[in-house]
Design a protein around this motif. Structure first.
Motif, short mmCIF file in Angstrom:
data_model
loop_
_atom_site.label_atom_id
_atom_site.label_comp_id
_atom_site.label_asym_id
_atom_site.label_seq_id
_atom_site.Cartn_x
_atom_site.Cartn_y
_atom_site.Cartn_z
N PHE A 42 0.80 -1.22 0.00
CA PHE A 42 0.00 0.00 0.00
C PHE A 42 0.83 1.27 0.00
CE2 PHE A 42 -3.29 -2.96 1.17
CZ PHE A 42 -4.33 -2.49 0.39
N THR A 43 2.12 1.11 0.28
CA THR A 43 2.97 2.30 0.26
C THR A 43 3.24 2.75 -1.18
OG1 THR A 43 4.98 0.99 0.31
CG2 THR A 43 4.12 1.72 2.43
N ARG A 44 3.02 1.85 -2.11
CA ARG A 44 3.25 2.23 -3.52
C ARG A 44 1.96 2.30 -4.32
NH1 ARG A 44 7.45 -0.99 -6.56
NH2 ARG A 44 7.10 0.70 -8.02
N ALA A 45 0.86 1.85 -3.71
CA ALA A 45 -0.41 1.87 -4.43
C ALA A 45 -0.76 3.29 -4.84
CB ALA A 45 -1.51 1.29 -3.55
N GLY A 46 -1.12 3.46 -6.08
CA GLY A 46 -1.48 4.78 -6.57
C GLY A 46 -0.37 5.42 -7.38
N ILE B 189 -5.74 -0.23 -6.93
CA ILE B 189 -5.96 -0.66 -5.55
C ILE B 189 -6.53 -2.07 -5.51
CG2 ILE B 189 -7.46 -0.23 -3.53
CD1 ILE B 189 -5.11 1.64 -3.58
N ALA C 61 -15.21 -0.44 0.66
CA ALA C 61 -16.60 0.03 0.73
C ALA C 61 -17.45 -0.61 -0.37
CB ALA C 61 -16.65 1.54 0.63
N GLU D 253 -8.72 3.03 -8.76
CA GLU D 253 -9.55 1.97 -8.18
C GLU D 253 -9.07 0.60 -8.66
OE1 GLU D 253 -11.57 2.24 -5.88
OE2 GLU D 253 -12.75 4.10 -5.99
N ASN E 84 -9.55 -1.08 7.28
CA ASN E 84 -9.00 -0.12 8.23
C ASN E 84 -8.25 1.02 7.54
OD1 ASN E 84 -10.05 -1.52 10.36
ND2 ASN E 84 -8.16 -2.62 10.83
N LEU E 85 -7.82 0.79 6.31
CA LEU E 85 -7.14 1.86 5.55
C LEU E 85 -8.13 2.77 4.83
CD1 LEU E 85 -4.24 -0.20 3.93
CD2 LEU E 85 -3.97 1.64 5.60
N GLY E 86 -9.42 2.43 4.91
CA GLY E 86 -10.44 3.28 4.29
C GLY E 86 -10.98 2.72 2.98
N PHE E 87 -10.54 1.50 2.65
CA PHE E 87 -11.05 0.87 1.43
C PHE E 87 -12.09 -0.19 1.81
CE2 PHE E 87 -6.71 2.17 0.21
CZ PHE E 87 -7.08 3.05 -0.78
#
Lengths: 110, 141
Positions: B16-20, B52, B108, B49, B103-106
């Motif tokens: 997740f540190t490189r996602a995006g 991720i 949904a 999206e 917990n990271l906000g994804f």
């Protein structure tokens, strides 16, 4: 009100001032689910949230929001801060709840 | 007619540190190409999206972006577990994301619906045990 003026207002802790200080803040946006923020984030908005991670910074940049304001004393984690510094993104913080911060910024920019 | 520009990104799984990063890079490049702001936003959202999703569900994959005179085409291919019920996966609010990702906000259940919403053409092909390929096109006009 610009991003820089909000940084200098003394109302928030400045975590990272960023490069976009002349940008006008056009709205306030509140959301903690990043997928919803991704689709509904408002351009030029001050985004008030309790999500302080690298993905928050990515979503802000991709949706062209003006800055992040972390609420409830939430801290930006280290990778998020590094990303904000790298991207030149503005990040502020406050101990206050989301609604109070949003209302305060709304009044400042109205 | 001018040549198309092709960009290829390898997306690491569970990082997740490189996602995006890939989406951010495409956004910057489209900006330099003078692509209209609204188009860039559509591409950014749809691609982020997808990126991720690859990180969360498929242990990474490859994203190929082709910018032509008429559109931006994104092909996101992974060799992950595949999607058993695509119709269900496309339902807004349906998610199989694990707790740490939520917990990271994804998680949904908005990823695939957002990808479809922000692309002008959307196609998903998936085989359980083989992988998933999502193709999205955003028109430049």
């Amino acid at each position: 009100m610009t991003v820089g003026e909000l940084c200098d207002s003394g109302k928030f802790k400045v975590i990272n001032r960023g490069d976009d200080t002349d940008r006008q803040i056009g709205a306030v946006f509140c959301c903690d689910l990043l997928s919803i923020a991704m689709s509904r984030g408002i351009e030029d908005a001050a985004w008030v949230t309790v999500m302080g991670n690298i993905n928050t910074v990515a979503v802000m940049a991709l949706t062209d929001m003006a800055l992040i304001v972390l609420a409830e004393g939430v801290q930006m984690d280290a990778p998020g801060l590094a990303k904000a510094q790298e991207e030149g993104s503005c990040v502020l913080a406050s101990e206050k709840p989301i609604f109070d911060i949003a209302l305060e910024i709304h009044e400042l920019i109205s | 007619m001018s040549d198309s520009i092709e960009l290829v990104y390898e997306v690491s799984g569970d990082d997740f540190t490189r996602a995006g990063e890939a989406s951010s890079d495409v956004k910057k490049k489209l900006k330099l190409m003078g692509v209209h702001h609204d188009i860039i936003r559509k591409v950014s959202i749809a691609m982020y999206e997808g990126e991720i999703n690859m990180v969360i569900h498929a242990n990474g994959g490859t994203i190929t972006v082709v910018v032509s005179d008429t559109d931006v085409t994104m092909v996101l291919a992974d060799t992950g577990p595949g999607i058993p019920d695509i119709e269900k996966a496309m339902t807004a609010g349906y998610s199989t994301a694990p707790e740490n990702v939520r917990n990271l906000g994804f998680g949904a259940g908005m990823g695939l619906p957002n990808m479809k919403k922000y692309s002008d053409e959307f196609n998903i092909e998936s085989t359980v045990g083989v992988g998933t390929t999502v193709t999205m096109k955003v028109y430049l006009q």
